[in-house]
Scaffold this motif. Structure first.
Motif, PDB file in Angstrom:
ATOM      1  N   THR A 100      10.274  -4.748   1.470  1.00 47.09           N
ATOM      2  CA  THR A 100       9.460  -3.886   2.326  1.00 47.09           C
ATOM      3  C   THR A 100       8.517  -3.026   1.511  1.00 47.09           C
ATOM      4  N   SER A 101       8.987  -2.506   0.368  1.00 46.94           N
ATOM      5  CA  SER A 101       8.154  -1.636  -0.453  1.00 46.94           C
ATOM      6  C   SER A 101       6.910  -2.366  -0.940  1.00 46.94           C
ATOM      7  N   MET A 102       7.072  -3.593  -1.417  1.00 44.75           N
ATOM      8  CA  MET A 102       5.937  -4.348  -1.931  1.00 44.75           C
ATOM      9  C   MET A 102       4.940  -4.654  -0.809  1.00 44.75           C
ATOM     10  N   THR A 103       5.456  -4.981   0.371  1.00 44.80           N
ATOM     11  CA  THR A 103       4.574  -5.285   1.501  1.00 44.80           C
ATOM     12  C   THR A 103       3.833  -4.037   1.976  1.00 44.80           C
ATOM     13  N   SER A 104       4.534  -2.900   2.030  1.00 48.75           N
ATOM     14  CA  SER A 104       3.905  -1.653   2.466  1.00 48.75           C
ATOM     15  C   SER A 104       2.830  -1.214   1.478  1.00 48.75           C
ATOM     16  N   VAL A 105       3.149  -1.299   0.195  1.00 52.55           N
ATOM     17  CA  VAL A 105       2.162  -0.944  -0.827  1.00 52.55           C
ATOM     18  C   VAL A 105       0.963  -1.886  -0.739  1.00 52.55           C
ATOM     19  N   GLY A 106       1.227  -3.171  -0.475  1.00 52.70           N
ATOM     20  CA  GLY A 106       0.136  -4.128  -0.336  1.00 52.70           C
ATOM     21  C   GLY A 106      -0.832  -3.741   0.769  1.00 52.70           C
ATOM     22  N   ALA A 107      -0.304  -3.258   1.890  1.00 48.74           N
ATOM     23  CA  ALA A 107      -1.173  -2.835   2.994  1.00 48.74           C
ATOM     24  C   ALA A 107      -2.023  -1.641   2.591  1.00 48.74           C
ATOM     25  N   ILE A 108      -1.448  -0.722   1.833  1.00 47.13           N
ATOM     26  CA  ILE A 108      -2.203   0.442   1.371  1.00 47.13           C
ATOM     27  C   ILE A 108      -3.267   0.017   0.358  1.00 47.13           C
ATOM     28  N   VAL A 109      -2.924  -0.949  -0.501  1.00 44.92           N
ATOM     29  CA  VAL A 109      -3.889  -1.458  -1.475  1.00 44.92           C
ATOM     30  C   VAL A 109      -5.088  -2.078  -0.757  1.00 44.92           C
ATOM     31  N   GLY A 110      -4.816  -2.834   0.312  1.00 43.61           N
ATOM     32  CA  GLY A 110      -5.918  -3.412   1.094  1.00 43.61           C
ATOM     33  C   GLY A 110      -6.841  -2.337   1.636  1.00 43.61           C
ATOM     34  N   LEU A 111      -6.258  -1.233   2.112  1.00 48.48           N
ATOM     35  CA  LEU A 111      -7.059  -0.103   2.590  1.00 48.48           C
ATOM     36  C   LEU A 111      -7.886   0.484   1.449  1.00 48.48           C
ATOM     37  N   GLY A 112      -7.263   0.644   0.275  1.00 46.34           N
ATOM     38  CA  GLY A 112      -7.968   1.206  -0.871  1.00 46.34           C
ATOM     39  C   GLY A 112      -9.101   0.328  -1.358  1.00 46.34           C
ATOM     40  N   LEU A 113      -8.898  -0.983  -1.351  1.00 46.60           N
ATOM     41  CA  LEU A 113      -9.960  -1.905  -1.769  1.00 46.60           C
ATOM     42  C   LEU A 113     -11.122  -1.895  -0.786  1.00 46.60           C
ATOM     43  N   ALA A 114     -10.781  -1.827   0.500  1.00 50.75           N
ATOM     44  CA  ALA A 114     -11.833  -1.850   1.525  1.00 50.75           C
ATOM     45  C   ALA A 114     -12.672  -0.585   1.503  1.00 50.75           C
ATOM     46  N   THR A 115     -12.072   0.532   1.125  1.00 51.43           N
ATOM     47  CA  THR A 115     -12.790   1.815   1.118  1.00 51.43           C
ATOM     48  C   THR A 115     -13.191   2.253  -0.283  1.00 51.43           C
ATOM     49  N   ASP A 116     -12.881   1.408  -1.275  1.00 48.85           N
ATOM     50  CA  ASP A 116     -13.198   1.705  -2.680  1.00 48.85           C
ATOM     51  C   ASP A 116     -12.583   3.029  -3.133  1.00 48.85           C
ATOM     52  N   THR A 117     -11.334   3.266  -2.724  1.00 47.91           N
ATOM     53  CA  THR A 117     -10.648   4.513  -3.100  1.00 47.91           C
ATOM     54  C   THR A 117      -9.310   4.244  -3.771  1.00 47.91           C
ATOM     55  N   LEU A 118      -9.092   3.028  -4.227  1.00 54.44           N
ATOM     56  CA  LEU A 118      -7.801   2.668  -4.819  1.00 54.44           C
ATOM     57  C   LEU A 118      -7.622   3.332  -6.183  1.00 54.44           C
ATOM     58  N   ASN A 119      -6.454   3.927  -6.394  1.00 57.31           N
ATOM     59  CA  ASN A 119      -6.095   4.520  -7.685  1.00 57.31           C
ATOM     60  C   ASN A 119      -5.596   3.390  -8.587  1.00 57.31           C
ATOM     61  N   SER A 120      -6.502   2.815  -9.359  1.00 56.47           N
ATOM     62  CA  SER A 120      -6.179   1.631 -10.167  1.00 56.47           C
ATOM     63  C   SER A 120      -5.129   1.927 -11.230  1.00 56.47           C
ATOM     64  N   ALA A 121      -5.200   3.101 -11.840  1.00 57.01           N
ATOM     65  CA  ALA A 121      -4.239   3.445 -12.895  1.00 57.01           C
ATOM     66  C   ALA A 121      -2.825   3.516 -12.337  1.00 57.01           C
ATOM     67  N   LEU A 122      -2.678   4.138 -11.183  1.00 60.44           N
ATOM     68  CA  LEU A 122      -1.352   4.233 -10.569  1.00 60.44           C
ATOM     69  C   LEU A 122      -0.858   2.861 -10.146  1.00 60.44           C
ATOM     70  N   MET A 123      -1.742   2.035  -9.595  1.00 55.59           N
ATOM     71  CA  MET A 123      -1.336   0.696  -9.180  1.00 55.59           C
ATOM     72  C   MET A 123      -0.907  -0.154 -10.376  1.00 55.59           C
ATOM     73  N   PHE A 124      -1.563   0.043 -11.522  1.00 52.28           N
ATOM     74  CA  PHE A 124      -1.140  -0.666 -12.739  1.00 52.28           C
ATOM     75  C   PHE A 124       0.289  -0.267 -13.100  1.00 52.28           C
ATOM     76  N   THR A 125       0.594   1.013 -12.975  1.00 50.37           N
ATOM     77  CA  THR A 125       1.955   1.489 -13.257  1.00 50.37           C
ATOM     78  C   THR A 125       2.956   0.890 -12.282  1.00 50.37           C
ATOM     79  N   ILE A 126       2.601   0.865 -11.003  1.00 56.24           N
ATOM     80  CA  ILE A 126       3.513   0.348  -9.986  1.00 56.24           C
ATOM     81  C   ILE A 126       3.761  -1.150 -10.188  1.00 56.24           C
TER      82      ILE A 126
END
Length: 417
Positions: free
Chosen positions: A104-130
């Protein structure tokens, strides 16, 4: 006045939490219910209590990360919150349909990543850590299981065994004016200690599940300010608890069939390692999958046990007779070591189905463990740990559901919302 979208968001969040409770309760308390330590109702109550404790403490860090870390909180409009929760629920539903432990965690984070990519607001450094944690955690679970399986598990298996209680460990004595709880009078001290150990680990699993999963249900709503973090935790745990008391009863009843070949001792080892990994990551605010880490630990434990048929030197320089040896096995975990007349401890499936009358009581004198390299490979490779096709399906869905969540969320937020 609360908007209709906020109400929809709360209902979707409750649905996600409900399904989390339905699946996680069985994973955490399956061995305890199968060995008659607690009833299904007691298991659901304990799971809910410890999930609340985990969510209220270290789980706050995960909620902070998912509500205002991966993307800014301002991106979680009511529409976005509903969209993110929808894809989290969709991934959970797909996993349940195929009978795969849901990430569930990976799927939920994936949905948030999609939102971040679409709005160009994704925290890339944090996502690299995750993502790095998603890679390291399963590997850590595998190697921890492998080391324990190769060097410690045979000694633990030779000294400890879990019998099957014919009635519940704690009973209500109704002989007096008022009923009061007491230990089963037919349970030996060894039964009580072993049963309490199983119960403690189950509660620890519940704590870990709450710490990791509460954010999956309510992080978007906390991010947009629809509810506070405290209200979010209460909402998530209430929904998780409802799932534990209802649909989890089926999971608890059938968990033995899902992991029939996994002995109680092995279940305790992998549960402890998996829950510890996820608790540490939750403390660091990193959402991660308990199911993935635990399953990789099972594979490592079976591989480590099977590898005792050869020394490290023999593994490094395989001889012709080792070239056709099978892979890791659950049979390797349960098979008695050479020279033993005492059967191995019962499996979760045997305890759940009542197919064993195994008696606990292996003493120090029985604890004769062959040296590494002296065990019979045929004894250690009696049964396959996983059916290859089932393993492929599990791994595929673990990878596919987060990708589906990212792609679907991105298309939704870039083209529609």
């Amino acid at each position: 006045m609360v908007s209709a979208l906020v109400v929809v968001g709360i209902l979707v969040a409750a649905f996600v939490g409900y399904n989390i409770g339905g699946s996680s309760t069985g994973v955490a308390f399956g061995p305890a219910v199968g060995s008659r330590i607690v009833t299904k109702t007691t298991a659901a109550g304990l799971f809910t209590a410890f999930a609340f404790l985990g969510a209220w403490t270290v789980g706050r860090n995960v909620i902070d990360t998912m509500s205002d870390g991966i993307v800014p909180a301002a991106q979680f409009t009511p529409e976005a919150a509903v969209g993110v929760l929808f894809f989290a629920g969709l991934g959970l539903m797909l996993a349940n349909l195929y009978g795969v432990p849901a990430s569930t965690s990976m799927t939920s984070v994936g949905a948030i990543v999609g939102l971040g990519l679409a709005t160009d607001t994704l925290n890339s450094a944090l996502m690299f850590t995750i993502v790095s944690a998603w890679i390291v955690a399963p590997l850590l679970g595998f190697f921890a299981g492998a080391v324990i399986g190769r060097y410690l598990y045979p000694h633990l298996n030779a000294r400890f065994s879990f019998g099957r209680l014919q009635t519940q460990l704690v009973e209500l004595d109704r002989s007096g004016r008022a009923p009061y709880p007491r230990f089963n009078e037919n349970a030996s001290r060894r039964d009580v200690v072993g049963s309490l150990l199983v119960l403690v680990i189950a509660c620890y699993m519940g704590f870990s599940a709450g710490a990791s999963n509460a954010a999956n249900a309510v992080a978007p709503l906390v991010g947009n300010g629809s509810i506070t973090i405290e209200q979010g935790i209460l909402l998530a745990v209430a929904a998780i608890g409802l799932g534990g008391f209802t649909i989890a009863r089926r999971t608890l009843a059938t968990v033995g069939n899902d992991i029939t070949d996994l002995p109680i001792l092995a279940a305790l080892v992998v549960s402890t390692i998996g829950a510890t990994i996820i608790t540490v990551l939750s403390r660091l605010g990193i959402p991660a999958s308990l199911a993935v880490s635990t399953t990789c630990c099972i594979i490592g434990l079976g591989w480590g046990r099977a590898s005792r048929a050869a020394t490290l030197a023999e593994i490094a320089t395989p001889t012709p007779e080792h070239e056709h040896e099978q892979g890791p096995t659950t049979g390797a975990l349960a098979t008695p070591t050479a020279g033993e007349d005492v059967p191995a401890g019962p499996t979760v499936g045997e305890l759940a189905s009542g197919d064993t009358d195994h008696q606990a009581a292996r003493t120090e004198s029985d604890a004769s463990v062959p040296q590494i390299g002296d065990e019979d490979p045929e004894d250690l490779t009696a049964e396959s740990l996983f059916d290859p096709s089932a393993t492929a399906r599990i791994v595929f869905l673990w990878v596919f559901t987060p990708i589906l969540s990212v792609v679907g969320s991105y298309l939704l937020f870039s083209l529609i919302l």
